[in-house]
Design a protein around this motif. Sequence first.
Motif, PDB file in Angstrom:
ATOM      1  N   GLU A 163       1.420   4.421  -7.267  1.00 34.26           N
ATOM      2  CA  GLU A 163       2.741   4.462  -6.858  1.00 34.26           C
ATOM      3  C   GLU A 163       2.868   3.644  -5.725  1.00 34.26           C
ATOM      4  O   GLU A 163       3.884   2.969  -5.690  1.00 34.26           O
ATOM      5  CB  GLU A 163       2.916   5.934  -6.624  1.00 34.26           C
ATOM      6  CG  GLU A 163       4.420   6.510  -6.382  1.00 34.26           C
ATOM      7  CD  GLU A 163       4.211   7.957  -6.202  1.00 34.26           C
ATOM      8  OE1 GLU A 163       5.321   8.344  -5.630  1.00 34.26           O
ATOM      9  OE2 GLU A 163       3.330   8.676  -6.457  1.00 34.26           O
ATOM     10  N   LEU A 164       2.048   3.388  -4.830  1.00 29.31           N
ATOM     11  CA  LEU A 164       1.913   2.509  -3.850  1.00 29.31           C
ATOM     12  C   LEU A 164       2.083   1.143  -4.331  1.00 29.31           C
ATOM     13  O   LEU A 164       2.816   0.164  -3.816  1.00 29.31           O
ATOM     14  CB  LEU A 164       0.855   2.472  -3.122  1.00 29.31           C
ATOM     15  CG  LEU A 164       0.673   1.616  -1.777  1.00 29.31           C
ATOM     16  CD1 LEU A 164       2.055   1.877  -0.802  1.00 29.31           C
ATOM     17  CD2 LEU A 164      -0.611   1.834  -1.195  1.00 29.31           C
ATOM     18  N   GLY A 165       1.427   0.676  -5.498  1.00 27.40           N
ATOM     19  CA  GLY A 165       1.488  -0.526  -5.920  1.00 27.40           C
ATOM     20  C   GLY A 165       2.882  -1.024  -6.471  1.00 27.40           C
ATOM     21  O   GLY A 165       3.348  -2.037  -6.115  1.00 27.40           O
ATOM     22  N   ARG A 166       3.628  -0.129  -6.622  1.00 25.09           N
ATOM     23  CA  ARG A 166       4.905  -0.227  -7.423  1.00 25.09           C
ATOM     24  C   ARG A 166       5.872  -0.615  -6.346  1.00 25.09           C
ATOM     25  O   ARG A 166       6.589  -1.376  -6.203  1.00 25.09           O
ATOM     26  CB  ARG A 166       5.596   1.116  -8.056  1.00 25.09           C
ATOM     27  CG  ARG A 166       6.801   0.854  -8.909  1.00 25.09           C
ATOM     28  CD  ARG A 166       7.266   2.250  -9.551  1.00 25.09           C
ATOM     29  NE  ARG A 166       7.530   3.302  -8.878  1.00 25.09           N
ATOM     30  CZ  ARG A 166       6.728   4.261  -9.023  1.00 25.09           C
ATOM     31  NH1 ARG A 166       5.385   4.352  -9.804  1.00 25.09           N
ATOM     32  NH2 ARG A 166       6.951   5.581  -8.403  1.00 25.09           N
ATOM     33  N   HIS A 167       5.594   0.271  -5.111  1.00 21.86           N
ATOM     34  CA  HIS A 167       6.462  -0.119  -4.087  1.00 21.86           C
ATOM     35  C   HIS A 167       6.284  -1.336  -3.360  1.00 21.86           C
ATOM     36  O   HIS A 167       7.069  -1.822  -2.483  1.00 21.86           O
ATOM     37  CB  HIS A 167       6.624   1.215  -2.931  1.00 21.86           C
ATOM     38  CG  HIS A 167       7.116   2.347  -3.394  1.00 21.86           C
ATOM     39  ND1 HIS A 167       8.263   2.682  -3.537  1.00 21.86           N
ATOM     40  CD2 HIS A 167       6.533   3.740  -3.702  1.00 21.86           C
ATOM     41  CE1 HIS A 167       8.392   3.866  -4.169  1.00 21.86           C
ATOM     42  NE2 HIS A 167       7.466   4.603  -4.275  1.00 21.86           N
ATOM     43  N   LEU A 168       4.840  -1.694  -3.288  1.00 23.07           N
ATOM     44  CA  LEU A 168       4.588  -2.767  -2.646  1.00 23.07           C
ATOM     45  C   LEU A 168       5.042  -4.024  -3.299  1.00 23.07           C
ATOM     46  O   LEU A 168       5.111  -5.198  -2.758  1.00 23.07           O
ATOM     47  CB  LEU A 168       2.957  -2.729  -2.632  1.00 23.07           C
ATOM     48  CG  LEU A 168       2.322  -1.973  -1.496  1.00 23.07           C
ATOM     49  CD1 LEU A 168       0.800  -2.013  -1.542  1.00 23.07           C
ATOM     50  CD2 LEU A 168       2.966  -2.093  -0.042  1.00 23.07           C
ATOM     51  N   ARG A 169       5.489  -3.794  -4.671  1.00 19.24           N
ATOM     52  CA  ARG A 169       5.805  -5.017  -5.268  1.00 19.24           C
ATOM     53  C   ARG A 169       7.413  -5.152  -4.748  1.00 19.24           C
ATOM     54  O   ARG A 169       7.732  -6.680  -4.785  1.00 19.24           O
ATOM     55  CB  ARG A 169       5.876  -4.940  -7.000  1.00 19.24           C
ATOM     56  CG  ARG A 169       4.320  -4.937  -7.504  1.00 19.24           C
ATOM     57  CD  ARG A 169       4.328  -5.118  -9.062  1.00 19.24           C
ATOM     58  NE  ARG A 169       5.081  -3.762  -9.650  1.00 19.24           N
ATOM     59  CZ  ARG A 169       4.293  -2.825  -9.945  1.00 19.24           C
ATOM     60  NH1 ARG A 169       2.867  -2.842  -9.695  1.00 19.24           N
ATOM     61  NH2 ARG A 169       4.783  -1.789 -10.387  1.00 19.24           N
ATOM     62  N   ASP A 170       7.899  -4.305  -4.356  1.00 18.67           N
ATOM     63  CA  ASP A 170       9.420  -4.524  -3.885  1.00 18.67           C
ATOM     64  C   ASP A 170       9.460  -4.659  -2.452  1.00 18.67           C
ATOM     65  O   ASP A 170      10.627  -4.982  -2.091  1.00 18.67           O
ATOM     66  CB  ASP A 170      10.207  -3.350  -4.383  1.00 18.67           C
ATOM     67  CG  ASP A 170      10.351  -3.028  -5.964  1.00 18.67           C
ATOM     68  OD1 ASP A 170      10.143  -4.084  -6.623  1.00 18.67           O
ATOM     69  OD2 ASP A 170      10.235  -1.964  -6.178  1.00 18.67           O
ATOM     70  N   PHE A 171       8.375  -4.779  -1.748  1.00 17.55           N
ATOM     71  CA  PHE A 171       8.428  -4.864  -0.369  1.00 17.55           C
ATOM     72  C   PHE A 171       8.613  -6.198   0.219  1.00 17.55           C
ATOM     73  O   PHE A 171       7.724  -7.184  -0.251  1.00 17.55           O
ATOM     74  CB  PHE A 171       7.088  -4.229   0.314  1.00 17.55           C
ATOM     75  CG  PHE A 171       7.059  -4.323   1.905  1.00 17.55           C
ATOM     76  CD1 PHE A 171       7.969  -3.686   2.556  1.00 17.55           C
ATOM     77  CD2 PHE A 171       6.055  -4.939   2.541  1.00 17.55           C
ATOM     78  CE1 PHE A 171       7.702  -3.620   3.956  1.00 17.55           C
ATOM     79  CE2 PHE A 171       6.031  -5.099   3.814  1.00 17.55           C
ATOM     80  CZ  PHE A 171       6.928  -4.425   4.487  1.00 17.55           C
ATOM     81  N   PRO A 172       9.878  -6.376   1.024  1.00 17.80           N
ATOM     82  CA  PRO A 172       9.983  -8.094   1.289  1.00 17.80           C
ATOM     83  C   PRO A 172       9.296  -8.622   2.280  1.00 17.80           C
ATOM     84  O   PRO A 172       9.173  -9.620   2.475  1.00 17.80           O
ATOM     85  CB  PRO A 172      11.385  -7.942   1.509  1.00 17.80           C
ATOM     86  CG  PRO A 172      11.503  -6.556   2.285  1.00 17.80           C
ATOM     87  CD  PRO A 172      10.705  -5.658   1.351  1.00 17.80           C
ATOM     88  N   GLY A 173       8.266  -7.500   3.278  1.00 18.01           N
ATOM     89  CA  GLY A 173       7.774  -8.138   4.119  1.00 18.01           C
ATOM     90  C   GLY A 173       6.238  -8.354   3.896  1.00 18.01           C
ATOM     91  O   GLY A 173       5.726  -8.579   2.557  1.00 18.01           O
TER      92      GLY A 173
END
Length: 318
Positions: A163-173
């Motif tokens: 789940e975290l991997g999915r959000h990190l792919r979209d994280f712009p920072g």
Amino acid sequence: MHVEADLPGRVRAGLTAEAGEVLVVIGPNGAGKSSLMRVIAGLEPGRVVVDGRDWSDLAVPERRVGYVFQDQSLFPHLSALDNVAFGPRARGRARRDADRTAREWLERFGIGDLAERRPRELSGGQAQRVAIARALATEPDVLLLDEPFAGLDVSAQMALRIELGRHLRDFPGVALLVTHDAIDALTLADRVLVLDEGRVAQVGPPAEVAAEPRTPHVARLVGLNLVAVAEGEQLIAFPPDAVVVSLHEPEGSTRLRWHGQVASLAPHGDAVRLLVHASPDLLADLTPAAATELGLVPGREVWLSAKATAVSRYAARG
């Protein structure tokens, strides 16, 4: 983004990361991993320069940093919703707007139905999802994750890692993740940074660091033996299953060899894994039948050898 962190006597590390990059930080206990994160966040004194701007005198609220601690550190008296909304509110957002943002993040993590629960009413995995949502809700430039899977059972770790991997792919920072687990480095990192005694010992893509580790800690994490040769200028790495164990010194010039005492034996898949106190400590895998035939027990003197063709050789410094 370029970061220089200097905590006198403890950490001196320079790192460069591009927007959208996940940098996983690994190293032995006491290497300075958590200290590096806390200095960047402003929770410990130290000099921090980000993209040429000195953050050293900036208060914590002035740093656009989201921080996820090992123990979640949720406010026990607030609901999950209010925990996540706390950051946006603290940055001046109206209550209704902050609550809407918080609900959106809780929904993204699949826990929208838990919005009104207090931390004590959440499982470890649920609480950590709230903690990560709280950090992301502030729209930080830098996301710091200090062992976010620590204390969770294996199934909860796996689910949260995906789940975290999915959000990190979209994280712009820029995301910095401290871990002791090689799986995190291999599955989440764009690059891996290795700290040792407060200094950067190695940095590179996960596959490169795993294939050519430059510290014993990293070698052990990825299941390799690491030996310094040529007066420390060159390293050789080889897997435990490439090691031959015998009770007598092996013959022939084609093998590298070490002598030492068996420290421990433990099941490892279908094999028995030996830890041998040689110089340095080495791992060896052999079949249960072979271990029995050799009479291997802690304290037994053994010889270890590996064919030169089975090892990888590379410079000690990249």
